[in-house]
Scaffold this active site. Structure first.
Site, short mmCIF file in Angstrom:
data_model
loop_
_atom_site.label_atom_id
_atom_site.label_comp_id
_atom_site.label_asym_id
_atom_site.label_seq_id
_atom_site.Cartn_x
_atom_site.Cartn_y
_atom_site.Cartn_z
CE LYS A 105 -4.51 0.67 0.21
NZ LYS A 105 -5.57 -0.21 -0.31
N GLY A 218 -21.86 5.05 -3.25
CA GLY A 218 -20.81 5.52 -4.16
C GLY A 218 -20.56 4.47 -5.21
N GLY A 221 -21.13 0.81 -3.75
CA GLY A 221 -22.52 0.65 -3.31
C GLY A 221 -23.51 0.64 -4.47
P1 NAD Z 1 -16.92 6.22 -3.06
O1 NAD Z 1 -16.25 7.45 -2.56
O2 NAD Z 1 -17.29 6.12 -4.49
O3 NAD Z 1 -18.27 5.97 -2.22
C1 NAD Z 1 -18.39 6.13 -0.86
C2 NAD Z 1 -19.83 6.55 -0.58
O4 NAD Z 1 -20.04 6.56 0.83
C3 NAD Z 1 -20.17 7.96 -1.08
O5 NAD Z 1 -21.42 7.94 -1.76
C4 NAD Z 1 -20.32 8.79 0.22
O6 NAD Z 1 -21.28 9.82 0.08
C5 NAD Z 1 -20.81 7.72 1.16
N1 NAD Z 1 -20.64 8.03 2.58
C6 NAD Z 1 -19.63 8.68 3.18
N2 NAD Z 1 -19.89 8.78 4.52
C7 NAD Z 1 -21.07 8.17 4.71
C8 NAD Z 1 -21.86 7.92 5.88
N3 NAD Z 1 -21.47 8.32 7.09
N4 NAD Z 1 -23.01 7.23 5.72
C9 NAD Z 1 -23.41 6.82 4.52
N5 NAD Z 1 -22.71 7.02 3.40
C10 NAD Z 1 -21.55 7.69 3.51
O7 NAD Z 1 -15.96 5.02 -2.61
P2 NAD Z 1 -15.99 3.51 -3.13
O8 NAD Z 1 -14.93 3.32 -4.13
O9 NAD Z 1 -17.39 3.10 -3.43
O10 NAD Z 1 -15.48 2.76 -1.80
C11 NAD Z 1 -16.37 2.54 -0.71
C12 NAD Z 1 -15.69 1.61 0.28
O11 NAD Z 1 -15.34 0.39 -0.39
C13 NAD Z 1 -14.37 2.15 0.86
O12 NAD Z 1 -14.25 1.68 2.20
C14 NAD Z 1 -13.31 1.50 0.01
O13 NAD Z 1 -12.06 1.39 0.69
C15 NAD Z 1 -13.96 0.12 -0.21
N6 NAD Z 1 -13.40 -0.57 -1.37
C16 NAD Z 1 -13.62 -0.06 -2.62
C17 NAD Z 1 -13.06 -0.71 -3.70
C18 NAD Z 1 -13.31 -0.21 -5.09
O14 NAD Z 1 -12.88 -0.90 -6.03
N7 NAD Z 1 -14.03 0.87 -5.28
C19 NAD Z 1 -12.28 -1.87 -3.51
C20 NAD Z 1 -12.10 -2.39 -2.22
C21 NAD Z 1 -12.68 -1.71 -1.15
#
Ligand code: NAD
Length: 415
Positions: A105, A218, A221
């Site tokens: 990382k 996001g 989700g």
């Molecule tokens: P993103 O920034 O696209 O989405 C995150 C979402 O969470 C946003 O819509 C934001 O408004 C919302 N959010 C923030 N605080 C919040 C709260 N208190 N309550 C409800 N919603 C809230 O990020 P992402 O890429 O979708 O990643 C989300 C999670 O998944 C992170 O923990 C990330 O580390 C993990 N993750 C993502 C990937 C990937 O490929 N995108 C891979 C492994 C893990």
């Protein structure tokens, strides 16, 4: 709210797994510290003509199974310990899905929201100038993480290729497809998570067509909501949230329309026929499946006892605190842990490396089919460990990952 040093939590998890596996002291010690750590002082020309100094990090946690793999994060709260923890979790994540990779990382302590595109590009290129001797297709392959994206990867790859004077697209993954990225990456994390939910529903006898909720609408989700219907053949999405608030409709939302609304307005709030509810209420709804897909520590000792879901699929990294884990386990809630549930992203990143190495690119259905195979196998190996050792799913996933890395260390004669 509990407060943590994530690396302390990560080391505690290793000790627990080591106990189950009867690992000797030297192996435990080797697995409890990163193999290599680099810190860089980065000097960047800002738009106002002045130079600003940033601190950058790259940690290669373990190489026993292959080159290090993991994202680069731009964040103001970045510390060496958050990077150590994330690199450590990447090591078990790549091992659980049986990829020939280790864990790594990186990050830069900065506030990307205050930087212009040009400053972000300068910072990204400067990071690669500092890290170039230590990364490479057979050494360490970074990818995006929080506040970095395919554009960042394209700049970084370009800088690396300039330094080595060679075409090396596989040095970073999650690039745009025009410069060596793979198809299927956008959906990969969510797709992997939903595949594990499909398998868990079969094992636990949970009706896949029942109610589910998504916290954090996001990238991960939104794709999870859409793919849940596609992969499980139905299901009723009754609540979603983002940082602005949470909405609920007991009759179920049309996920496609909801995604369109979110992309158009920037929030889930205001979606037709929805009722706004408190953020914390979403997690406690009467659903069968809950996808936390926002930030760390969303499920803590303060709310764990009120959670009603039968299955929690951790798309986010670290959404459950260690204390909450114990409570959920006592309640018989089946938590598909992040190192398995969100492993689809790194799996398709690995597919990208393979395609870049051969300069031969797969169609999207091949990517998805191979992802399904990897995640289904990983899920069933973890499920076997749960039954064999009578342990909870997070510990079982750790046991599978740690055992594989420990075995590779032993075979190499390191311990
Ligand atoms: P993103 O920034 O696209 O989405 C995150 C979402 O969470 C946003 O819509 C934001 O408004 C919302 N959010 C923030 N605080 C919040 C709260 N208190 N309550 C409800 N919603 C809230 O990020 P992402 O890429 O979708 O990643 C989300 C999670 O998944 C992170 O923990 C990330 O580390 C993990 N993750 C993502 C990937 C990937 O490929 N995108 C891979 C492994 C893990």
């Amino acid at each position: 709210m509990e407060s943590y040093n994530s690396f302390t939590t990560a080391k505690r998890q290793i000790s627990e797994a080591a106990k189950i596996l009867n690992l000797d002291e030297a192996t435990l010690q080797l697995l409890s510290e990163p193999q290599r750590e680099f810190t860089f002082s980065l000097h960047v020309k800002m738009d106002n003509g002045k130079t600003k100094i940033f601190r950058g990090y790259r940690i290669q946690y373990n190489f026993a199974r292959g080159p290090a793999k993991g994202g680069i994060r731009f964040h103001p709260d970045e510390t060496i310990d958050t990077i150590r923890a994330l690199a450590c979790w990447m090591t078990w994540k790549t091992a659980v899905v049986d990829l020939p990779l280790g864990g790594g990382k990186g990050g830069i302590r900065c506030d990307p929201k205050t930087l212009s595109q040009r400053e972000l590009e300068n910072l990204s290129r400067e990071y690669i100038r500092a890290a170039a001797p230590f990364i490479g297709v057979d050494k360490d392959i970074p990818a995006p993480d929080v506040y970095t994206n395919p554009q960042t990867m394209a700049w970084m790859m370009d800088e690396y290729e300039t330094i080595v004077n060679n075409h090396q697209p596989g040095v970073l993954t999650d690039k745009p497809t025009q410069v060596g990225g793979t198809l299927g990456r956008r959906d990969a994390t969510a797709r992997g998570g939903v595949i594990t939910v499909r398998e868990a529903c079969k094992n636990l006898g949970v009706d896949p067509l029942s109610k589910f909720a998504v916290q954090g609408f996001g990238n991960a989700g939104q794709r999870a909501a859409l793919l849940h219907h596609e992969i499980l053949g139905g299901g009723k999405l009754i609540a979603v949230s983002d940082s602005r608030g949470a909405i609920y409709n007991p009759e179920g939302f049309d996920s496609n329309e909801l995604v369109t609304h979110k992309l158009k307005t920037g929030t889930v709030l205001g979606f037709p026929k929805s009722k706004q509810i408190a953020h914390e209420d979403l997690l406690e709804l009467d659903v069968d499946i809950l996808y936390p897909a926002a930030l760390e520590n969303a499920i803590s000792k303060d709310n764990a006892s009120r959670i009603k879901a039968k299955i929690i699929c951790e798309l986010a990294n670290g959404p459950t605190t260690p204390e909450a884990d114990i409570i959920l386990n006592q309640k018989g809630i089946y938590v598909i842990p992040d190192i398995l549930a969100s492993a689809g992203g790194v799996t398709v990143s690995y597919f990208e490396m393979v395609q870049d190495k051969y300069s031969f690119f797969w169609d999207e259905s091949t990517v998805n089919q191979r992802l399904d195979q990897k995640l289904t196998t990983a899920y069933s190996r973890v499920h076997e460990a749960i039954k064999e050792k009578k342990i909870h799913p997070r510990l079982a996933a750790m046991v599978v990952g740690v055992a594989r890395v420990a075995e590779a260390c032993k075979l190499r004669g390191w311990v």
